[in-house]
Design a protein around this motif. Structure first.
Motif, mmCIF file in Angstrom:
data_model
loop_
_atom_site.group_PDB
_atom_site.id
_atom_site.type_symbol
_atom_site.label_atom_id
_atom_site.label_comp_id
_atom_site.label_asym_id
_atom_site.label_seq_id
_atom_site.Cartn_x
_atom_site.Cartn_y
_atom_site.Cartn_z
ATOM 1 N N UNK A 84 0.814 -1.206 0.000
ATOM 2 C CA UNK A 84 0.000 0.000 0.000
ATOM 3 C C UNK A 84 0.851 1.262 0.000
ATOM 4 N N UNK A 85 1.911 1.254 0.819
ATOM 5 C CA UNK A 85 2.762 2.432 0.895
ATOM 6 C C UNK A 85 3.544 2.647 -0.398
ATOM 7 N N UNK A 86 3.862 1.573 -1.094
ATOM 8 C CA UNK A 86 4.659 1.694 -2.320
ATOM 9 C C UNK A 86 3.800 1.961 -3.551
ATOM 10 N N UNK A 87 2.624 1.318 -3.645
ATOM 11 C CA UNK A 87 1.853 1.353 -4.893
ATOM 12 C C UNK A 87 0.435 1.890 -4.749
ATOM 13 N N UNK A 88 0.061 2.307 -3.553
ATOM 14 C CA UNK A 88 -1.255 2.890 -3.383
ATOM 15 C C UNK A 88 -2.241 1.948 -2.721
ATOM 16 N N UNK A 89 -3.406 2.481 -2.355
ATOM 17 C CA UNK A 89 -4.379 1.712 -1.564
ATOM 18 C C UNK A 89 -4.980 0.508 -2.274
ATOM 19 N N UNK A 90 -5.188 0.587 -3.598
ATOM 20 C CA UNK A 90 -5.833 -0.537 -4.278
ATOM 21 C C UNK A 90 -4.953 -1.786 -4.247
ATOM 22 N N UNK A 91 -3.686 -1.637 -4.644
ATOM 23 C CA UNK A 91 -2.771 -2.789 -4.631
ATOM 24 C C UNK A 91 -2.570 -3.282 -3.213
ATOM 25 N N UNK A 92 -2.412 -2.354 -2.265
ATOM 26 C CA UNK A 92 -2.252 -2.762 -0.877
ATOM 27 C C UNK A 92 -3.447 -3.542 -0.373
ATOM 28 N N UNK A 93 -4.643 -3.062 -0.694
ATOM 29 C CA UNK A 93 -5.851 -3.763 -0.283
ATOM 30 C C UNK A 93 -5.886 -5.174 -0.855
ATOM 31 N N UNK A 94 -5.589 -5.297 -2.136
ATOM 32 C CA UNK A 94 -5.655 -6.611 -2.780
ATOM 33 C C UNK A 94 -4.661 -7.593 -2.154
ATOM 34 N N UNK A 95 -3.469 -7.115 -1.835
ATOM 35 C CA UNK A 95 -2.480 -7.984 -1.190
ATOM 36 C C UNK A 95 -2.987 -8.426 0.176
ATOM 37 N N UNK A 96 -3.491 -7.470 0.976
ATOM 38 C CA UNK A 96 -4.016 -7.831 2.289
ATOM 39 C C UNK A 96 -5.210 -8.754 2.213
ATOM 40 N N UNK A 97 -6.092 -8.524 1.266
ATOM 41 C CA UNK A 97 -7.286 -9.354 1.072
ATOM 42 C C UNK A 97 -6.912 -10.787 0.714
ATOM 43 N N UNK A 98 -5.989 -10.931 -0.231
ATOM 44 C CA UNK A 98 -5.597 -12.275 -0.668
ATOM 45 C C UNK A 98 -4.882 -13.035 0.448
ATOM 46 N N UNK A 99 -4.053 -12.338 1.205
ATOM 47 C CA UNK A 99 -3.347 -13.002 2.301
ATOM 48 C C UNK A 99 -4.343 -13.455 3.372
#
Length: 441
Positions: A84-99
């Protein structure tokens, strides 16, 4: 990570450096080590031992990325936070969601694996009411332990890691005296011309080392995360690689039919230690599965808490318990959903697939997405925070994250299309959830 809500109690920083080391080892050494020797020999033949060591070196590249990223933050979130800090909230959200989805599937699968392991001694626990009792009891107990405090969860994790390492240490120490060195390196030559087989072996080995990515998720509850997390992660990968190499060597050198064994460590132990040694290794498998699920139930809710804290999902999931100072609602939510998934296979009269195997394979695809996100994030975050005095500096500069990123992309490409499709569906569902946040950003 957004600023904490000062109107509610905050997460308590209670976990020490060596407790983090214990938790990280506990999260990696799980059920995989008890299946790894046979499956690895079947895929890699005489190259198996070197494959285990090489996998440890490759995973060390990823661990180094996580260690560097962890040195920049003292907030919870792990891979979600870094992306999220590197690429923005959407990518960060998707990574957290999938994990988080992976954590739920892993908890459900491991609860079933625990019932299967206990059924070796008590067959009644492998089916019907006995199986349900094991699943409900184990998930209920681990959920309760995590709700009442991260300190109790950390102590439980450290105790379990001792319980799982002792049988493996005895197996290695005693077994080395019985190793047939010619047998240890005998076997079919590795099929370099068969990329599918190599890809399967690589994913198998990666699965055995997976889990280290969970530890940074609870950084907000560690005493000094910027200093202690990098130390714990690097200590863990060295320890785990040595243990895996020792186990593989003894198993290959003492059991001629290793590739066809359903319980490789117990069968290998029986060749030089009899029934007693085989029982010890079976006990170790039970403790190992329980220990891994303990960490899954501890770390998984931290991803849900971090997502809810940033506005995705009900606000109750972002609350901290007034007395225990843990994300109790997130912990209970994961426990309930995992329990439902764990019990679901019992409703099928004649299941055609092993749920543990299916969920484990799927978890590798989602884990790879988090690995890719973190390795790529380090390349961005290093430019932003690398000048800080407390920031970890990797040898070779950007070389390690670049190598880790390329290796993860190659491994992702080797996954089956079914698992990639399942991950894509989950990604799409996450995108829908992202479009309707609880509050504007």
């Amino acid at each position: 990570m957004s600023e904490a809500d000062n109107s509610q109690p905050q997460l308590v920083r209670a976990v020490s450096r060596w407790q983090i080391v214990g938790l990280s080892i506990n999260d990696v050494i799980g059920s995989g080590i008890y299946l790894l020797p046979a499956a690895t020999v079947a895929l890699l033949g005489g190259f198996s031992l070197w494959g285990v060591v090489l996998a440890g070196v490759v995973v060390a590249l990823l661990v180094a990325c996580y260690a560097q990223a962890a040195s920049y933050y003292d907030a919870p979130g792990g891979s979600y936070l870094y992306a999220r800090e590197a690429f923005g909230p959407f990518i960060g959200f998707q990574v957290g969601w999938m994990i988080w989805l992976t954590r739920i599937a892993s908890a459900a699968a491991l609860a079933n694996a625990l019932a299967d392991a206990l059924a070796r001694f008590w067959p009644v626990l492998g089916e019907g009411g006995g199986r349900a009792a094991v699943i409900v009891g184990s998930l209920g107990l681990l959920t309760f332990i995590n709700v009442i405090g991260v300190r109790s969860a950390a102590r439980t994790g450290v105790a379990l890691v001792i319980g799982k390492l002792l049988p493996l240490a005895v197996f290695i120490f005693v077994g080395l005296f019985y190793v047939d060195w010619s047998l240890a390196f005998r076997g079919e030559a590795i099929a370099l011309h068969d990329p599918a087989r190599l890809g399967e072996a690589a994913l198998l080995l990666l699965y055995a080392y997976a889990g280290f990515e969970n530890i940074p998720a609870a950084a907000g509850e560690y005493r000094n995360p910027r200093r202690d997390l990098p130390f714990a992660l690097m200590t863990m990968i060295v320890t785990v690689t040595l243990v895996y190499a020792g186990v593989q060597l003894v198993a290959q050198g003492t059991l001629a039919g290793l590739a066809g064994s359903a319980t490789p460590l117990a069968d290998s132990a029986a060749t030089f230690g009899g029934v007693g040694m085989a029982m010890l290794l079976t006990f170790g498998a039970v403790v190992s599965i329980l220990g891994t699920n303990s960490n899954t139930m501890m770390m998984g809710p931290r991803f849900l808490y971090a997502l809810a804290h940033d506005g995705y999902g009900p606000s109750i999931l972002a609350r901290v318990h007034a007395r225990f100072r843990t994300p109790a609602a997130a912990i209970i939510t994961q426990g309930v959903i995992a329990l439902g998934l764990a019990l679901a296979p019992m409703l099928i009269e004649e299941p055609t697939h092993n749920p543990f195997v299916l969920l484990a394979l799927l978890s590798m695809v989602t884990r790879l997405l988090s690995y890719i996100g973190t390795a790529a994030a380090v390349l961005v975050l290093e430019r932003r925070y690398g000048h800080r005095a407390e920031a970890m500096q990797l040898p070779g500069g950007r070389l390690i994250p670049v190598l880790a990123l390329l290796l993860c992309l190659a491994l992702f490409a080797s996954a089956s299309w079914q698992n990639i499709l399942a991950a894509a569906v989950a990604f799409a569902i996450g995108a829908v959830i992202y479009l309707f946040p609880r509050r504007a950003h």
